[in-house]
Design an enzyme around this catalytic site. Structure first.
Site, mmCIF file in Angstrom:
data_model
loop_
_atom_site.group_PDB
_atom_site.id
_atom_site.type_symbol
_atom_site.label_atom_id
_atom_site.label_comp_id
_atom_site.label_asym_id
_atom_site.label_seq_id
_atom_site.Cartn_x
_atom_site.Cartn_y
_atom_site.Cartn_z
ATOM 1 N N TYR A 99 -14.774 5.837 8.725
ATOM 2 C CA TYR A 99 -13.788 6.272 7.733
ATOM 3 C C TYR A 99 -14.265 5.861 6.350
ATOM 4 C CZ TYR A 99 -9.095 6.680 5.559
ATOM 5 O OH TYR A 99 -8.023 7.020 4.771
ATOM 6 N N HIS B 251 0.786 -1.234 0.000
ATOM 7 C CA HIS B 251 0.000 0.000 0.000
ATOM 8 C C HIS B 251 0.819 1.285 0.000
ATOM 9 C CE1 HIS B 251 -3.559 2.294 0.189
ATOM 10 N NE2 HIS B 251 -4.256 1.542 0.993
ATOM 11 N N THR C 222 -5.178 10.475 -0.748
ATOM 12 C CA THR C 222 -6.531 10.267 -0.227
ATOM 13 C C THR C 222 -6.866 11.290 0.847
ATOM 14 O OG1 THR C 222 -5.767 8.716 1.475
ATOM 15 C CG2 THR C 222 -6.430 7.778 -0.663
#
Length: 788
Positions: A585, A469, A598
């Site tokens: 979230y 990630h 993001t």
């Protein structure tokens, strides 16, 4: 031994008569072709560098500018207002040139300067245009005159054929929100989660922070935003990902699934051959900067795409770092505990799918046993980072271990030829759940979790991807995955027997088995890492929920955003599951800004909780519930738009916290904010970023999206994909160790919440909204949609 001889370019033997030299023409030919390919790549990169460097102008426009200036001079007109004469007088070599040559050179220099100034002006105009975000706040289907004018100007200034990275210099910087706005939005977001006393205390702490610490921190943050390309992204990558010392398997890595209903071939090697070849084609497009942007007029930042291939996360004692290489020509394959190095080029070209199939089949047919310690070696990447970093320095810094580890870490990507069969099977209970768990963590030692992504090919022909990630977010991987699946099925294809198309080159060099010399003490570290990873994997409770009662088509008829509809259903499901609300979230993207990644949408709002309580109150009329639903949906949409346009809450507070650490400023408010758990973490899988497949014509050639592990020990992770018109897939994760969570139960709560919200519209507006599904409606699911 034929292959071994072909691997040698020349041989010589010393004889009494002298040196007998033997040249291999075939190998020298491939060396020549490989060099030609390398220089072609360099030429293409150089050309694209020039095209991108002068964008939105073109190199030919320089010639036009020079000709125009020269023409005016011959017409005895001086457009430079005397600047050409000034340049001519200051030329350092003026004494060695004729007057005419000096004039021509001065005119060329002036034209070049004017041309560069125009480029900068055009970029500034384009950047100003791209900073306009009012269009995103307008109602769907209603476009103001200003937005229409803006759209026309963006198209005009964007040029005719932009490359992948053409817009990078023209994208605006992510703005730093004001502290007052961030604090106000934060307090509003936590109001439904706190009682009056708790909220009053939080308000006092927040106001103290706004008055005392915030002004100084904000000044430094604004200074950083002026200097850095993006004031968030570098810190986000470092402190959220690379400095984490806990296992990245499950906790950070995510996965993407194959086509939901279709297996193009059941031959494992053939499927892997086609898909690897499609990935190489995609990499070539990236290297050449070819236009692969998502659909739409508004450009998105392409920075994350640069590190998709040839990238590995390297472990460190205190922090990891991302290693990216320009071009790698090999792949490392894992099968039944062995690692193999496979070359991806032959004679200066990519291996054809049939050639890759041959190489992979050789690996599948190899019956050798793993070397001591080799079987679970990749478990080092699944366990805690510090033991892996120390082991890498101690046991893998020299000899065959160093060479083999370098082969893995410098490979284009990692491929696992899995010895299990997975995929969605409607006749098998929990088949999607097992498929998801396999992609997320596998056996804890059969994926190299540090690679940018690991491609997993199952023995029944199914595929999947496990992605690291830190280097990029899910839409970037989804963009590539969508291209690969479409290329595999609709461009490359298979023979009737399920093999890759094309001839088989029997002269390919054999795959090379990586060699290891792993001492017993290192094997103990590997086993310890495996036990840590296995405990995490065994604790993951996963449920894949295919919701096919209705989908995007029906939701849009209710004049509601599909994402807002689902988020409110998740709030309702969460309340029914636990009897309380929690901090929620939802990830949104900020790629309209340069190097944007993001932002968080805090989906639990005052409006959403009011709607949920009304749904639980039997005395509330359906018309009132529907009114509260619309208010909550509008609120969610507005928050999503604010997050996308740089006015979010959490990234700003995160950066203020990092700045406070640098300045040794203690902030009770920031400590409390950053320690709050996200017990419901959600994300929408983007779909159809590339218009390569018409899902209306091919309704079965669609994907199931992807997912991630639970974020909180007592919470849920929910990824969902809105597919076509009639199906939504939910990927739900939690932990078995938590008595408060159950992924299957939560999936049923989501299903019922979706149906209950639909019933609101059915009861209140039967005439306007027809909820009867037409006969023959296909329930479909696809992969990857840009959510704006």
């Amino acid at each position: 031994m034929a292959e071994a001889h072909q691997a040698v370019g020349f041989q010589f033997t010393v004889t009494p008569d002298g040196i007998d030299l033997h040249l291999s023409r075939e190998v020298l030919k491939h060396i020549y072709l490989s060099g030609v390919t390398s220089w072609i790549k360099r030429a293409i990169r150089f050309k694209n560098g020039i095209l991108t460097g002068v964008y939105p102008a073109s190199p030919s426009s320089w010639l036009i500018a020079v000709i125009a200036i020269m023409s005016t001079m011959y017409a005895r007109i001086d457009p430079s207002l005397g600047m050409i004469d000034t340049i001519k007088r200051t030329l350092p070599v003026s004494d060695y040139m004729t007057v005419q040559t000096q004039t021509v050179l001065s005119a060329i220099l002036f034209a070049t300067g004017l041309w560069l100034s125009l480029i900068l002006m055009l970029r500034y105009i384009l950047k100003a245009l791209l900073s306009y975000h009012a269009w995103i706040f307008e109602s769907h289907g209603k476009m103001s005159f200003c937005t229409k004018l803006w759209l026309s100007l963006v198209k005009m200034f964007s040029g005719r054929r932009p490359l992948l990275y053409s817009f990078q210099a023209s994208l605006p910087r992510l703005p730093v929100p004001s502290v007052d706005d961030t604090i106000t939005r934060y307090l509003e977001s936590v109001r439904p989660l706190l009682d009056d006393e708790q909220y009053n205390q939080m308000e006092v702490v927040a106001n103290d922070f706004k008055r005392d610490e915030a002004p100084k921190l904000q000044k430094y943050l604004i200074l950083k935003s002026w200097w850095a390309t993006n004031y968030v992204s570098d810190w986000w990558e470092e402190y959220i990902y690379l400095r984490g010392r806990s296992p990245i398997m499950v906790n950070s890595n995510f996965y993407a699934m194959d086509l939901l209903y279709v297996i193009p071939t059941h031959r494992q090697a053939a499927r892997a051959g086609n898909v690897v070849h499609a990935m190489l084609q995609y990499r070539r497009k990236l290297e050449r900067g070819e236009h692969l942007r998502a659909l739409g007029v508004v450009p998105m930042c392409s920075y994350q795409m640069e590190r998709m291939f040839n990238t590995t996360r390297i472990p460190g004692i205190e922090t990891d770092f991302v290693q990216h290489l320009s071009d790698r020509k090999h792949l490392v394959v894992y099968h039944k505990g062995r690692f193999f190095k496979v070359w991806l080029y032959y004679g200066g070209r990519h291996l054809w799918p049939s050639e890759l199939e041959t190489q992979f089949q050789r690996i599948l047919d190899d019956t050798t046993e793993p070397q001591p310690g080799e079987l679970k070696l990749a478990a080092l990447t699944a366990g805690n980072r510090v033991p892996w970093a120390r082991s890498r320095l101690k046991y893998f810094s020299q000899g065959v271990n160093k060479a083999s580890l370098e082969a893995i870490e410098t490979s284009a990507f990692f491929l696992t030829l899995d010895d299990e069969a997975h995929g969605y099977d409607p006749d098998k209970l929990r088949s999607l759940d097992l498929y998801a768990k396999s992609l997320l963590h596998g056996k804890c030692y059969d994926r190299w979790f540090d690679k940018s992504f690991t491609l997993i090919a199952y023995k029944n022909g199914k595929l999947g991807v496990n992605a690291e990630h830190s280097w990029a977010d899910a839409p970037i991987v989804g963009h590539m995955w969508e291209y690969v699946l479409a290329t595999d099925c609709f461009h490359l294809g298979y023979t009737e027997e399920g093999h890759c198309k094309g001839d088989i080159n029997k002269g390919l060099p054999p795959t090379a088995k990586l060699q290891w010399d792993i001492p017993l003490e290192c094997q103990e570290v590997i086993e310890d890492s495996y036990m840590v990873a296995k405990e995490i994997a065994d604790d993951v409770d996963f449920h894949g929920c295919l919701f096919d009662e209705f989908g995007k088509g029906l939701i849009k008829k209710s004049r509601t955003s599909p994402d807002a509809f689902i988020q409110l259903a998740l709030q309702l499901a969460q309340f029914r599951d636990k009897g309380e609300f929690c901090l929620t979230y939802e990830a949104s993207m900020t790629r309209m800004f340069r190097e944007g990644r993001t932002e968080t949408v805090r989906s639990c709002t005052i409006e959403s909780t009011a709607f949920v309580r009304a749904m639980q109150d039997k005395n509330t009329k359906s018309a009132q519930r529907l009114d509260l639903f619309r208010k909550a949906a509008d609120k969610h949409q507005n928050m999503y738009r604010l997050a996308m346009t740089g006015s979010g809450i959490d990234r700003h507070l995160f950066c203020l916290y990092i700045m406070s650490k640098y300045l040794n400023i203690d902030s009770p408010f920031l400590k409390q904010v950053l320690s709050e758990p996200w017990r419901l973490s959600t994300s929408q899988t983007p779909q159809q970023q590339l218009n390569m497949v018409d899902i209306n014509k091919f309704p079965r050639y669609v994907g199931a999206g992807g997912g991630f592990g639970p974020v909180a020990d007592d919470g849920y992770g929910v990824s969902y994909i809105i597919v076509g018109e009639n199906l939504i897939t939910f990927h739900i994760s939690s932990k078995f160790s938590s008595p408060e969570t159950d992924s299957y139960r939560f999936g049923q709560n989501i299903r019922q919440a979706m149906l209950d919200i639909r019933a609101l519209f059915d009861q209140n507006d039967k005439k306007e909204i027809n909820f009867q599904m037409p006969e023959g409606t296909a329930f479909i699911c696809t992969n990857n949609s840009t959510q704006v």
